[in-house]
Design an enzyme around this catalytic site. Structure first.
Site, short mmCIF file in Angstrom:
data_model
loop_
_atom_site.label_atom_id
_atom_site.label_comp_id
_atom_site.label_asym_id
_atom_site.label_seq_id
_atom_site.Cartn_x
_atom_site.Cartn_y
_atom_site.Cartn_z
CE LYS A 179 -1.85 2.87 3.08
NZ LYS A 179 -1.89 4.11 2.28
CD GLU B 106 13.51 2.80 9.90
OE1 GLU B 106 13.75 3.92 10.39
OE2 GLU B 106 14.14 1.77 10.25
CB CYS C 3 12.55 10.42 8.19
SG CYS C 3 13.36 9.13 7.30
CD GLU D 145 9.74 13.96 10.90
OE1 GLU D 145 8.69 13.32 11.00
OE2 GLU D 145 10.78 13.49 10.41
C1 UN1 Z 1 17.75 9.21 2.64
O1 UN1 Z 1 17.98 10.15 3.39
O2 UN1 Z 1 18.50 8.94 1.69
O3 UN1 Z 1 11.41 8.74 4.86
C2 UN1 Z 1 16.60 8.30 2.81
C3 UN1 Z 1 12.59 9.06 4.83
C4 UN1 Z 1 13.63 8.00 5.06
C5 UN1 Z 1 14.50 7.81 3.89
C6 UN1 Z 1 15.63 8.74 3.85
N1 UN1 Z 1 12.98 6.76 5.41
O4 UN1 Z 1 12.91 10.21 4.61
#
Ligand code: UN1
Length: 480
Positions: free
Chosen positions: A174, A249, A283, A382
């Site tokens: 999804k 994550e 992130c 964030e």
């Molecule tokens: C990166 O910085 O190359 O959602 C990847 C995000 C992370 C991936 C970052 N899971 O921004």
């Protein structure tokens, strides 16, 4: 304009729905990228059942079959990198060059895990019961639910789907309903690469309907999620209660420390890339710039010059460095955080205002705050936008303390020419990934990815470490 409905891929068939979503470009609100079917709860259940039925065969097929199919997916993505990069830039808003880079990364992930499918190994050693042997092997989990965000529309799906399939699992995928374009193209490529029906299923849909059907289904043995901390924690809790494996994550508030002995020009470029590329929508973005007092004023001056030079514009224009914010909700949230920063007493050095462009889109000038404190909301929550705060500190010890004083723990960075401080930072930074003289964002596909605290839960992603999530260990005792 009439669009051909882009359908979901369930049990080897393309299935429509009466619910649809328009995929609109954030660079040009009059540019509709396509119309996509939104799967219903019962379609998601059909997809899960199909994946469940496909598992016994797929998990025992020759690894060469899996490797070849994944390799074909990687080759097609790579061959179509310009076209797919253009689609990605159009639907998500990251500049085309960055978008093509992301597509190449997705291709390489499929190639990497094609190789890994052939390298699954185990162990054998003598049992403490003489005449018997212990054999340890890795087995696939079963049906894996994969739920991905909008900010990396092809790379994050690739780094979950490729290992899931490589190790013999079947997948119900999804993607974020805000960027269904790349997900649909990926499904179309996978549908032609030699995977039996049901092994891979695409269900574009909302979290409330399709997401929760996946997360709560008894037939889904593992869930891999990337997205917000709030949703990630809910998903993790739901999975733990029913005994499913889960990997989430989530957010970050990543610190970049700049010490007096840093190479100033290099540090400014590291900060520009980490804080503002991909419009700060990573992130791993460096949203807190923690700077020691000897270099502070020169760093802020040079950085603010560079930030103001960044060219904000349409994702498909060659000179654009910072694309639009992804959607209205995110745009309003970014503007709200700029107001919050000002009301908290931080100094807005530049940016933070809408930028007018020939096309209607969510354009925002990258914002830099100075004189900010680590206790301010702009440094604790964030934001997920092109906004960074500079925090002045006296020395390395205070910098380390401030860097670690956060609810998150994904990545951290330090700019220094000192081996002593960089080594100490590597050891004492409470994160999953530490970068020395490199941006906190932008990671390699063959290295483990993940963090601690509010940022991640469960096993690491990417590289060979991905097998910890997508397989479990079986211990056999054998007497001849
Ligand atoms: C990166 O910085 O190359 O959602 C990847 C995000 C992370 C991936 C970052 N899971 O921004």
């Amino acid at each position: 304009m009439n669009f051909e409905l882009k359908k979901n891929y369930i049990d080897g068939e393309w299935i429509g729905s009466s619910q649809t979503i328009n995929n609109v470009s954030p660079s040009d609100l009059d540019d509709v990228v396509g119309v996509y079917a939104l799967a219903t709860t019962s379609q998601a259940e059909v997809a899960i059942d199909a994946a469940y039925r496909a598992f016994p065969h797929w998990s025992t097929v020759s690894p060469e079959v899996r490797a070849d199919a994944l390799d074909r997916v990687g080759s097609e993505i790579f061959a179509r990198r310009d076209e797919l990069g253009t689609l990605l830039a159009r639907e998500e808003g990251k500049p085309k060059a960055e978008a093509i880079g992301e597509v190449i990364r997705a291709a390489r992930l499929f190639k990497f895990f094609a190789g890994e499918a052939l390298r699954v190994s185990g162990e054998a050693f003598p049992s403490i019961r003489a005449g018997s042997e212990v054999v340890i092997s890795r087995v696939a989990e079963g049906v894996v639910g994969i739920i991905t965000p909008w900010n990396f529309p092809i790379a994050i799906p690739a780094w979950k789907i490729a290992p899931a399939l490589a190790y013999g699992n079947t997948v119900v995928f999804k993607p974020s309903e805000f960027v269904p374009g790349c997900a649909w193209e990926l499904a179309s490529i996978i549908s032609r690469a030699g995977f039996p029906p049901g092994v891979f299923n695409l269900v574009v849909g909302t979290g409330a309907e399709v997401g929760s059907t996946i997360v709560t289904s008894e037939k889904v043995r593992a869930v891999s999620f990337t997205g917000s901390t709030k949703t990630g924690r809910q998903i993790a809790a739901q999975c733990v209660i029913r005994g499913a494996k889960v990997q989430t994550e989530m957010g970050g508030k990543n610190p970049l420390v700049i010490l007096d002995d840093a190479n100033l020009d290099e540090a400014v470029e590291v900060a520009i890339n980490g804080a503002f590329y991909s419009t700060g929508q990573r992130c791993t973005a460096s949203s807190r710039l923690i700077v020691t007092k000897g270099i502070h004023d020169r760093f802020v001056e040079l950085l603010s010059d560079r930030v103001q030079q960044l060219r904000v514009g349409h994702a498909l224009e060659a000179e654009t460095q910072i694309g639009p914010v992804v959607n209205e909700m995110q745009y309003e949230q970014d503007l709200e955080y700029v107001r919050i920063g000002i009301s908290e007493g931080a100094s807005l050095i530049c940016g933070g205002k809408p930028v007018v462009q020939p096309k209607r889109g969510y354009y925002l000038a990258p914002a830099l705050f100075a004189n900010s404190k680590n206790s301010m909301r702009i440094n604790r929550e964030e934001i997920f936008g092109p906004i960074a705060g500079v925090i002045q500190v006296t020395d390395y010890e205070e910098a380390l303390h401030v860097a670690n004083d956060t609810d998150f723990g994904l990545s951290s960075g330090i700019c220094t020419t000192s081996l002593k401080y960089s080594s100490d930072f590597r050891l004492r930074s409470k994160v999953g990934m530490v970068m020395v003289n490199l941006p906190t964002a932008g990671v390699d596909y063959n290295a483990p990815f993940g963090g601690s605290k509010g940022s991640s839960y469960g096993a690491r992603e990417q590289g060979i470490y991905a097998r910890e999530f997508y397989t479990s260990i079986r211990t056999a005792y054998i007497k001849g």
